[in-house]
Structure formats: C-alpha cells, structure tokens
Scaffold this motif. Structure first.
Motif, PDB file in Angstrom:
ATOM      1  N   VAL A 134      67.202 -74.182 -17.821  1.00 33.18           N
ATOM      2  CA  VAL A 134      66.275 -73.232 -18.427  1.00 33.18           C
ATOM      3  C   VAL A 134      65.098 -73.045 -17.476  1.00 33.18           C
ATOM      4  CG1 VAL A 134      64.743 -72.778 -20.385  1.00 33.18           C
ATOM      5  CG2 VAL A 134      66.958 -73.870 -20.763  1.00 33.18           C
ATOM      6  N   TYR A 135      64.748 -71.781 -17.230  1.00 30.10           N
ATOM      7  CA  TYR A 135      63.665 -71.433 -16.320  1.00 30.10           C
ATOM      8  C   TYR A 135      62.495 -70.833 -17.084  1.00 30.10           C
ATOM      9  CZ  TYR A 135      67.089 -72.132 -12.652  1.00 30.10           C
ATOM     10  OH  TYR A 135      68.017 -72.688 -11.819  1.00 30.10           O
ATOM     11  N   ARG A 136      61.312 -71.035 -16.536  1.00 28.41           N
ATOM     12  CA  ARG A 136      60.094 -70.426 -17.070  1.00 28.41           C
ATOM     13  C   ARG A 136      59.656 -69.357 -16.075  1.00 28.41           C
ATOM     14  NH1 ARG A 136      54.506 -70.823 -16.458  1.00 28.41           N
ATOM     15  NH2 ARG A 136      53.302 -70.766 -18.380  1.00 28.41           N
ATOM     16  N   LEU A 137      59.514 -68.137 -16.553  1.00 27.33           N
ATOM     17  CA  LEU A 137      59.081 -67.022 -15.720  1.00 27.33           C
ATOM     18  C   LEU A 137      57.705 -66.591 -16.198  1.00 27.33           C
ATOM     19  CD1 LEU A 137      62.320 -66.828 -16.260  1.00 27.33           C
ATOM     20  CD2 LEU A 137      62.087 -64.719 -15.006  1.00 27.33           C
ATOM     21  N   GLU A 138      56.789 -66.380 -15.263  1.00 23.44           N
ATOM     22  CA  GLU A 138      55.444 -65.965 -15.638  1.00 23.44           C
ATOM     23  C   GLU A 138      54.949 -64.850 -14.741  1.00 23.44           C
ATOM     24  OE1 GLU A 138      50.907 -67.664 -16.265  1.00 23.44           O
ATOM     25  OE2 GLU A 138      52.377 -68.931 -15.267  1.00 23.44           O
ATOM     26  N   ASN A 139      54.480 -63.806 -15.377  1.00 24.17           N
ATOM     27  CA  ASN A 139      53.820 -62.723 -14.667  1.00 24.17           C
ATOM     28  C   ASN A 139      52.377 -62.692 -15.161  1.00 24.17           C
ATOM     29  OD1 ASN A 139      52.739 -60.329 -13.709  1.00 24.17           O
ATOM     30  ND2 ASN A 139      54.627 -59.171 -13.990  1.00 24.17           N
ATOM     31  N   PRO A 140      51.463 -63.370 -14.436  1.00 20.86           N
ATOM     32  CA  PRO A 140      50.076 -63.432 -14.905  1.00 20.86           C
ATOM     33  C   PRO A 140      49.375 -62.071 -14.887  1.00 20.86           C
ATOM     34  CG  PRO A 140      50.307 -64.579 -12.804  1.00 20.86           C
ATOM     35  CD  PRO A 140      51.672 -64.155 -13.238  1.00 20.86           C
ATOM     36  N   GLU A 141      49.854 -61.158 -14.058  1.00 20.09           N
ATOM     37  CA  GLU A 141      49.255 -59.826 -13.999  1.00 20.09           C
ATOM     38  C   GLU A 141      49.443 -59.079 -15.321  1.00 20.09           C
ATOM     39  OE1 GLU A 141      49.271 -55.932 -11.040  1.00 20.09           O
ATOM     40  OE2 GLU A 141      51.089 -57.150 -11.167  1.00 20.09           O
ATOM     41  N   LYS A 198      63.628 -57.993 -14.256  1.00 19.28           N
ATOM     42  CA  LYS A 198      63.046 -56.661 -14.418  1.00 19.28           C
ATOM     43  C   LYS A 198      62.084 -56.623 -15.601  1.00 19.28           C
ATOM     44  CE  LYS A 198      64.191 -51.794 -14.634  1.00 19.28           C
ATOM     45  NZ  LYS A 198      65.235 -50.791 -14.737  1.00 19.28           N
ATOM     46  N   ASP A 199      62.455 -57.264 -16.712  1.00 18.23           N
ATOM     47  CA  ASP A 199      61.606 -57.278 -17.903  1.00 18.23           C
ATOM     48  C   ASP A 199      60.258 -57.949 -17.641  1.00 18.23           C
ATOM     49  OD1 ASP A 199      63.699 -56.072 -19.261  1.00 18.23           O
ATOM     50  OD2 ASP A 199      64.343 -57.909 -20.275  1.00 18.23           O
ATOM     51  N   VAL A 200      60.271 -59.034 -16.877  1.00 13.69           N
ATOM     52  CA  VAL A 200      59.051 -59.806 -16.649  1.00 13.69           C
ATOM     53  C   VAL A 200      58.233 -59.255 -15.482  1.00 13.69           C
ATOM     54  CG1 VAL A 200      58.120 -62.096 -16.053  1.00 13.69           C
ATOM     55  CG2 VAL A 200      60.053 -61.898 -17.638  1.00 13.69           C
ATOM     56  N   PHE A 201      58.923 -58.902 -14.390  1.00 12.43           N
ATOM     57  CA  PHE A 201      58.207 -58.539 -13.172  1.00 12.43           C
ATOM     58  C   PHE A 201      58.301 -57.061 -12.789  1.00 12.43           C
ATOM     59  CE2 PHE A 201      59.453 -63.036 -12.756  1.00 12.43           C
ATOM     60  CZ  PHE A 201      58.189 -63.601 -12.676  1.00 12.43           C
ATOM     61  N   GLY A 202      59.221 -56.339 -13.400  1.00 11.53           N
ATOM     62  CA  GLY A 202      59.357 -54.920 -13.088  1.00 11.53           C
ATOM     63  C   GLY A 202      60.126 -54.634 -11.811  1.00 11.53           C
ATOM     64  N   VAL A 203      60.825 -55.646 -11.285  1.00 12.85           N
ATOM     65  CA  VAL A 203      61.650 -55.463 -10.089  1.00 12.85           C
ATOM     66  C   VAL A 203      63.087 -55.876 -10.409  1.00 12.85           C
ATOM     67  CG1 VAL A 203      59.755 -55.763  -8.437  1.00 12.85           C
ATOM     68  CG2 VAL A 203      61.062 -57.762  -9.166  1.00 12.85           C
ATOM     69  N   ALA A 204      64.014 -55.406  -9.604  1.00  7.15           N
ATOM     70  CA  ALA A 204      65.437 -55.579  -9.913  1.00  7.15           C
ATOM     71  C   ALA A 204      65.959 -56.996  -9.690  1.00  7.15           C
ATOM     72  CB  ALA A 204      66.260 -54.589  -9.100  1.00  7.15           C
ATOM     73  N   PHE A 255      49.172 -58.380  -7.941  1.00 15.19           N
ATOM     74  CA  PHE A 255      50.011 -59.492  -8.373  1.00 15.19           C
ATOM     75  C   PHE A 255      49.528 -60.787  -7.728  1.00 15.19           C
ATOM     76  CE2 PHE A 255      54.306 -61.690  -8.304  1.00 15.19           C
ATOM     77  CZ  PHE A 255      54.339 -61.936  -9.662  1.00 15.19           C
ATOM     78  N   GLN A 256      49.242 -60.734  -6.422  1.00 14.84           N
ATOM     79  CA  GLN A 256      48.737 -61.911  -5.710  1.00 14.84           C
ATOM     80  C   GLN A 256      47.433 -62.409  -6.342  1.00 14.84           C
ATOM     81  OE1 GLN A 256      48.212 -60.443  -1.742  1.00 14.84           O
ATOM     82  NE2 GLN A 256      50.368 -60.691  -1.189  1.00 14.84           N
ATOM     83  N   THR A 257      46.526 -61.491  -6.598  1.00 14.28           N
ATOM     84  CA  THR A 257      45.230 -61.844  -7.173  1.00 14.28           C
ATOM     85  C   THR A 257      45.397 -62.482  -8.545  1.00 14.28           C
ATOM     86  OG1 THR A 257      44.162 -60.046  -5.950  1.00 14.28           O
ATOM     87  CG2 THR A 257      42.967 -60.929  -7.850  1.00 14.28           C
ATOM     88  N   SER A 258      46.298 -61.932  -9.362  1.00 11.57           N
ATOM     89  CA  SER A 258      46.505 -62.490 -10.704  1.00 11.57           C
ATOM     90  C   SER A 258      47.055 -63.913 -10.628  1.00 11.57           C
ATOM     91  CB  SER A 258      47.423 -61.591 -11.531  1.00 11.57           C
ATOM     92  OG  SER A 258      48.744 -61.612 -11.042  1.00 11.57           O
ATOM     93  N   ILE A 259      47.927 -64.183  -9.661  1.00 12.94           N
ATOM     94  CA  ILE A 259      48.473 -65.539  -9.489  1.00 12.94           C
ATOM     95  C   ILE A 259      47.361 -66.477  -9.025  1.00 12.94           C
ATOM     96  CG2 ILE A 259      50.069 -66.969  -8.150  1.00 12.94           C
ATOM     97  CD1 ILE A 259      51.931 -64.461  -8.075  1.00 12.94           C
ATOM     98  N   CYS A 260      46.573 -66.031  -8.066  1.00 19.04           N
ATOM     99  CA  CYS A 260      45.455 -66.851  -7.568  1.00 19.04           C
ATOM    100  C   CYS A 260      44.491 -67.196  -8.698  1.00 19.04           C
ATOM    101  CB  CYS A 260      44.714 -66.125  -6.450  1.00 19.04           C
ATOM    102  SG  CYS A 260      45.672 -65.952  -4.937  1.00 19.04           S
ATOM    103  N   ASN A 261      44.151 -66.218  -9.515  1.00 18.52           N
ATOM    104  CA  ASN A 261      43.227 -66.449 -10.631  1.00 18.52           C
ATOM    105  C   ASN A 261      43.837 -67.365 -11.683  1.00 18.52           C
ATOM    106  OD1 ASN A 261      41.338 -64.795  -9.423  1.00 18.52           O
ATOM    107  ND2 ASN A 261      41.883 -62.999 -10.634  1.00 18.52           N
ATOM    108  N   SER A 262      45.112 -67.184 -11.971  1.00 19.36           N
ATOM    109  CA  SER A 262      45.793 -67.975 -12.995  1.00 19.36           C
ATOM    110  C   SER A 262      45.900 -69.449 -12.602  1.00 19.36           C
ATOM    111  CB  SER A 262      47.186 -67.398 -13.248  1.00 19.36           C
ATOM    112  OG  SER A 262      47.864 -68.125 -14.232  1.00 19.36           O
TER     113      SER A 262
END
Length: 145
Positions: free
Chosen positions: A8-15, A34-40, A55-62
């Motif tokens: 089981v994986y945890r996917l996070e898109n902080p943006e 695609k649902d989480v990150f908007g890419v294929a 996206f980079q900034t949101s990860i850095c902040n998170s």
C-alpha cells in the motif's frame, strides 16, 4: 493466502492538498497518479518534480525542506502503520458524517465500523499486516516461532 501481497502506497500532492492511498496494482492499472497529480505516469511526475515551480514550492513548504532535498519519496512512498491509522480515522469520520445525512441511519450504530479498504493481507513500511474484522483494522503478522 494469496500469491502476492499488495504493498500500500501513500500519495500526496501538497499543492492541491490531496492525500490518497493505493495498492501497487492500482498505481499500475488505474488513474491514481492522474487523479492525485494530474499527470499520466510516474515518469511525468519526475518531470513535475523537476520543472513545476508551484509543485516544488508546495513540497518545500509542506516538509520544511529546500528544493535540493525534494525527492519522489516525498510524494509517493510505502504507507506506514501510522498512515493506516489516519486513514481509518478518516473513514470512520466519513461514515459517521454520511450516516448522519442518511434519513434511515440509526445514530451511534456501527459508528466505528469501516469496510476493509484493501486486500486482507497488505505490506506496509513496518512489515506484513492482516485485516482483523473484530476491530476493523490491520494487525501485524508475526512469523511462527
């Protein structure tokens, strides 16, 4: 016992403030990325990590890290037992919220009952876990002595 034990994986898109859990099979054959990150696919996610400034900034902040410390495992990693507890609490909250909106629901009936979210046996960071219907959660599988 099944032939393969699903990780089981945890996917996070902080943006976009999205956290989702998925099995390896779901990652390969469904549109979870695609649902989480908007890419294929994962390869596109590598590009996103490299070139998408927001996206980079949101990860850095998170995570409180610098851009140089951004890695794929910040946004996709094997889930932990702690993650599964958070998921269980979220599912219980959702169920109780939905039950309150359902006119036929009986308040306080099965409030802690959640359906099994994944296969009976799963792999997490800490090892192999098996679903226990009596407490609606995964318990560590201990090897026989």
């Amino acid at each position: 016992m099944e032939n393969t034990i699903e990780t089981v994986y945890r996917l996070e898109n902080p943006e976009k403030n999205i956290i989702k859990f998925a099995t390896g099979t779901q990652l390969r054959y469904e549109d979870v990325i695609k649902d989480v990150f908007g890419v294929a696919c994962i390869n596109d996610l590598h590009m996103m990590l490299q070139y998408n400034k927001n996206f980079q900034t949101s990860i850095c902040n998170s995570y409180g890290i610098s851009e140089k410390k951004i890695t794929l495992d910040k946004v996709i990693r094997i889930a932990s037992k702690s993650d599964m507890l958070t998921l269980k609490q979220h599912l219980i909250y959702e169920k109780s919220h939905n039950d309150l909106q359902d006119e036929d629901a009986h308040p306080a009936e099965n409030i802690n009952h959640v359906n099994r979210p994944f296969d009976t046996i799963i792999k997490l960071q800490e090892g192999i876990y098996q679903w226990d219907d009596s407490n609606y959660s995964y318990n560590a599988v201990t090897s026989g002595a």
